[in-house]
Write a protein that holds these residues in place. Structure first.
Motif, mmCIF file in Angstrom:
data_model
loop_
_atom_site.group_PDB
_atom_site.id
_atom_site.type_symbol
_atom_site.label_atom_id
_atom_site.label_comp_id
_atom_site.label_asym_id
_atom_site.label_seq_id
_atom_site.Cartn_x
_atom_site.Cartn_y
_atom_site.Cartn_z
ATOM 1 N N PRO A 1 0.826 -1.212 0.000
ATOM 2 C CA PRO A 1 0.000 0.000 0.000
ATOM 3 C C PRO A 1 0.859 1.259 0.000
ATOM 4 O O PRO A 1 2.035 1.236 0.368
ATOM 5 C CB PRO A 1 -0.810 -0.114 1.301
ATOM 6 C CG PRO A 1 -0.690 -1.540 1.718
ATOM 7 C CD PRO A 1 0.641 -1.993 1.216
ATOM 8 N N GLY A 2 0.253 2.347 -0.409
ATOM 9 C CA GLY A 2 0.935 3.632 -0.335
ATOM 10 C C GLY A 2 0.946 4.169 1.078
ATOM 11 O O GLY A 2 0.293 3.642 1.995
ATOM 12 N N LEU A 3 1.694 5.234 1.267
ATOM 13 C CA LEU A 3 1.831 5.871 2.576
ATOM 14 C C LEU A 3 0.474 6.279 3.133
ATOM 15 O O LEU A 3 -0.339 6.902 2.443
ATOM 16 C CB LEU A 3 2.724 7.102 2.434
ATOM 17 C CG LEU A 3 2.894 7.983 3.678
ATOM 18 C CD1 LEU A 3 3.568 7.206 4.786
ATOM 19 C CD2 LEU A 3 3.702 9.224 3.315
ATOM 20 N N GLY A 4 0.206 5.909 4.393
ATOM 21 C CA GLY A 4 -1.005 6.319 5.079
ATOM 22 C C GLY A 4 -2.224 5.479 4.811
ATOM 23 O O GLY A 4 -3.298 5.755 5.344
ATOM 24 N N MET B 1 8.177 5.248 5.142
ATOM 25 C CA MET B 1 8.457 4.187 4.170
ATOM 26 C C MET B 1 7.806 2.855 4.513
ATOM 27 O O MET B 1 7.557 2.041 3.618
ATOM 28 C CB MET B 1 9.974 3.997 4.042
ATOM 29 C CG MET B 1 10.686 5.191 3.422
ATOM 30 S SD MET B 1 12.495 5.051 3.390
ATOM 31 C CE MET B 1 12.743 3.688 2.235
ATOM 32 N N SER B 2 7.527 2.590 5.780
ATOM 33 C CA SER B 2 7.009 1.284 6.186
ATOM 34 C C SER B 2 5.483 1.246 6.110
ATOM 35 O O SER B 2 4.808 2.190 6.543
ATOM 36 C CB SER B 2 7.458 0.966 7.614
ATOM 37 O OG SER B 2 6.936 -0.280 8.027
ATOM 38 N N HIS C 1 -3.035 8.232 9.309
ATOM 39 C CA HIS C 1 -3.801 7.377 8.407
ATOM 40 C C HIS C 1 -4.707 8.229 7.521
ATOM 41 O O HIS C 1 -5.271 9.230 7.970
ATOM 42 C CB HIS C 1 -4.645 6.381 9.206
ATOM 43 C CG HIS C 1 -5.571 5.568 8.367
ATOM 44 N ND1 HIS C 1 -6.938 5.758 8.368
ATOM 45 C CD2 HIS C 1 -5.332 4.577 7.484
ATOM 46 C CE1 HIS C 1 -7.493 4.903 7.527
ATOM 47 N NE2 HIS C 1 -6.543 4.181 6.976
ATOM 48 N N THR C 2 -4.843 7.838 6.254
ATOM 49 C CA THR C 2 -5.670 8.575 5.295
ATOM 50 C C THR C 2 -6.952 7.795 5.029
ATOM 51 O O THR C 2 -6.914 6.746 4.382
ATOM 52 C CB THR C 2 -4.905 8.786 3.976
ATOM 53 O OG1 THR C 2 -3.662 9.423 4.259
ATOM 54 C CG2 THR C 2 -5.709 9.633 3.014
ATOM 55 N N PRO C 3 -8.095 8.277 5.498
ATOM 56 C CA PRO C 3 -9.347 7.517 5.382
ATOM 57 C C PRO C 3 -10.015 7.697 4.016
ATOM 58 O O PRO C 3 -10.933 8.494 3.845
ATOM 59 C CB PRO C 3 -10.205 8.107 6.506
ATOM 60 C CG PRO C 3 -9.726 9.515 6.640
ATOM 61 C CD PRO C 3 -8.262 9.501 6.300
ATOM 62 N N LEU C 4 -9.530 6.946 3.037
ATOM 63 C CA LEU C 4 -10.107 6.950 1.698
ATOM 64 C C LEU C 4 -10.701 5.578 1.390
ATOM 65 O O LEU C 4 -10.238 4.559 1.915
ATOM 66 C CB LEU C 4 -9.022 7.264 0.655
ATOM 67 C CG LEU C 4 -8.471 8.690 0.622
ATOM 68 C CD1 LEU C 4 -7.303 8.758 -0.349
ATOM 69 C CD2 LEU C 4 -9.556 9.667 0.219
#
Length: 477
Positions: free
Chosen positions: A197-200, A220-221, A250-253
């Protein structure tokens, strides 16, 4: 009703559909995975903590809840494994380090909570190398994890236990994480499928941690899953991205983004920079390209921007942070083997320090911006993961050339971590090499927040090539 002896072969999608419909019980699905674990794990050493007793209890509780009318989660009764570097309440987060063997987690990490909230059942915890910082899985605490294809191939790392387990039939999903390739290396080694997954995207936190991770480690992790069929990522990852307040970034998408107009353009490259492209990897890339073309994608050759620079600067920056923050623990608690490997890491990726480290952390935006602009025109990029077939066990202990083959050549891997971009890894060929059969994986990079597009492309490739677990199981028996 499915033959109970074959239930371990079911993927997460089919398992959840059947348990929810009442065609099979969660107890039967979990029991079959446990039986498979008992049969093959003694040779593989992929699962290093057997949780079969509590798994059976949880499966029975899920069946009882369903019978009483409770709604089923999207992963109802799906057997899964958790990597030993992530907290699971009451179990040690040893990270493959002897000194941490009694570090008992006081609570569950977000990904463990999210899996269980979705109805998944944890049947065991899987092996990782010391400090989860090798592309090969071996440690003084639990020993080596073996590849189910044979001992001519490393199981990969650092999620080597998870990759070997899921491909051998020990659970339909394997949890893992990836700071420089630790989901994709074991997927490539074992012929599995993953999307970094991408960042966040996926919330992360360990309740047992004593201090926050460094800024580059945070950037990065990522947490994710390894599967043996691409469709299982679409059924499982939406639950993994559920928000958790313990991860403030965290990005809530939603998992699915907006549909793209017209045929999706895929940038295609065989560029491996100063490393020679092996003919079998070239053939795998051609097969993946042809599969995407036949599926309706528009595939065009491209020259990706600044890939090598992003990879080298990113890993040298990470090594600077590791040297400063992890170095003392590695020296105090690491084996001679891991210390020698890190010495070679530091020689080949000279750590940035002081002002230069801060400058390279700032330059991360330069690389990410260049790729964001590039991905506006090419929403997906099909590229090598490694330039050569996967290496043999302990290759990274064999001096400068060993580390160069294992890590130095993996520019397409850690560059994506540094820029925070999604990257899937999917098998596109089964090579019959002199040493034995070997899966060859390719990588699909996607626009930020569009893991779903990468998984769709993996499905198109898998529909053409087939699941790699099927010829593996024919060999394993």
């Amino acid at each position: 009703m499915a033959d109970s002896k074959d239930l371990w072969k079911l993927g997460a999608t089919e398992t959840a559909a059947r348990t929810t419909a009442g065609e099979i019980t969660a107890e039967a699905a979990v029991g079959a995975a446990i039986d498979r674990m008992d049969a093959v794990n003694p040779r593989l050493n992929a699962v290093v903590e057997n949780l079969s007793d509590e798994a059976r209890d949880r499966a029975r509780a899920l069946d009882k809840a369903r019978a009483s009318g409770a709604p089923c989660g999207p992963l109802h009764g799906v057997p899964v494994t958790i990597k030993i570097n992530v907290d699971q309440k009451g179990h040690a987060s040893s990270n493959g380090v002897v000194a941490l063997k009694d570090l008992i987690a006081p609570g569950d990490a977000p990904i463990v909570e999210n899996l269980q909230a979705a109805g998944a059942v944890v049947i065991g915890r899987t092996n990782t190398p010391e400090f989860s910082f090798r592309a090969d899985t071996d440690n003084p605490l639990f020993g080596r994890t073996h590849n189910p294809w044979g001992d001519h191939i490393s199981s990969g790392g650092s999620t080597g236990g998870g990759g070997a387990a899921v491909m051998a039939g020990i659970g339909a999903l394997a949890h893992g994480n990836d700071i420089g390739g630790s989901l994709r290396f074991p997927s490539a080694a074992n012929g599995a499928v993953t999307v970094k997954p991408g960042l966040g995207r996926v919330p992360a936190y360990n309740p047992s941690q004593k201090a926050e991770r460094g800024m580059l480690a945070q950037a990065m992790s990522v947490q994710g899953l390894i599967t043996r069929e691409a469709r299982d990522l679409h059924v499982s990852m939406p639950s993994m991205i559920a928000p958790d307040p313990r991860d403030p970034f965290h990005t809530p998408l939603p998992w699915r983004g907006a549909a793209l107009e017209g045929p999706i353009t895929v940038g295609f490259t065989k560029e491996t920079y100063e490393f020679e492209l092996h003919p079998e990897v070239s053939r795998a890339l051609d097969a993946a390209r042809d599969a995407l073309t036949d599926a309706g994608y528009r595939v065009v050759e491209v020259e990706p921007p600044l890939l090598r620079e992003a990879g080298m600067d990113g890993y040298r920056a990470l090594m600077g942070e590791v040297l400063a923050l992890m170095g003392p623990d590695i020296r105090a608690h690491g084996s001679d083997t891991i210390q020698a490997i890190f010495d070679e890491y530091f020689r080949q990726f000279t750590p940035f320090e002081g002002t230069e480290l801060l400058q390279m952390m700032a330059k991360r935006s330069h690389y990410a911006r260049a790729w964001s602009l590039f991905l506006e025109e090419y929403p997906l990029v099909l590229a090598p993961f490694l330039p050569q077939p996967f290496f043999a066990p302990d290759r990274d202990t064999q001096g400068p050339e060993g580390v160069r083959e294992v890590l130095g050549s993996a520019l397409w891997s850690y560059a994506m971590n540094f820029m925070g971009l999604p990257a899937a890894c999917v098998p596109a060929r089964l090579a019959e090499l002199t040493e034995g059969p070997q899966p060859i994986n390719v990588q699909i990079v996607a626009r930020r927040w569009r893991e779903d597009l990468a998984v769709d492309a993996c499905i198109a490739i898998e529909d053409r090539i087939g699941r790699m677990c099927d010829p593996l199981w024919d060999r394993m028996g």
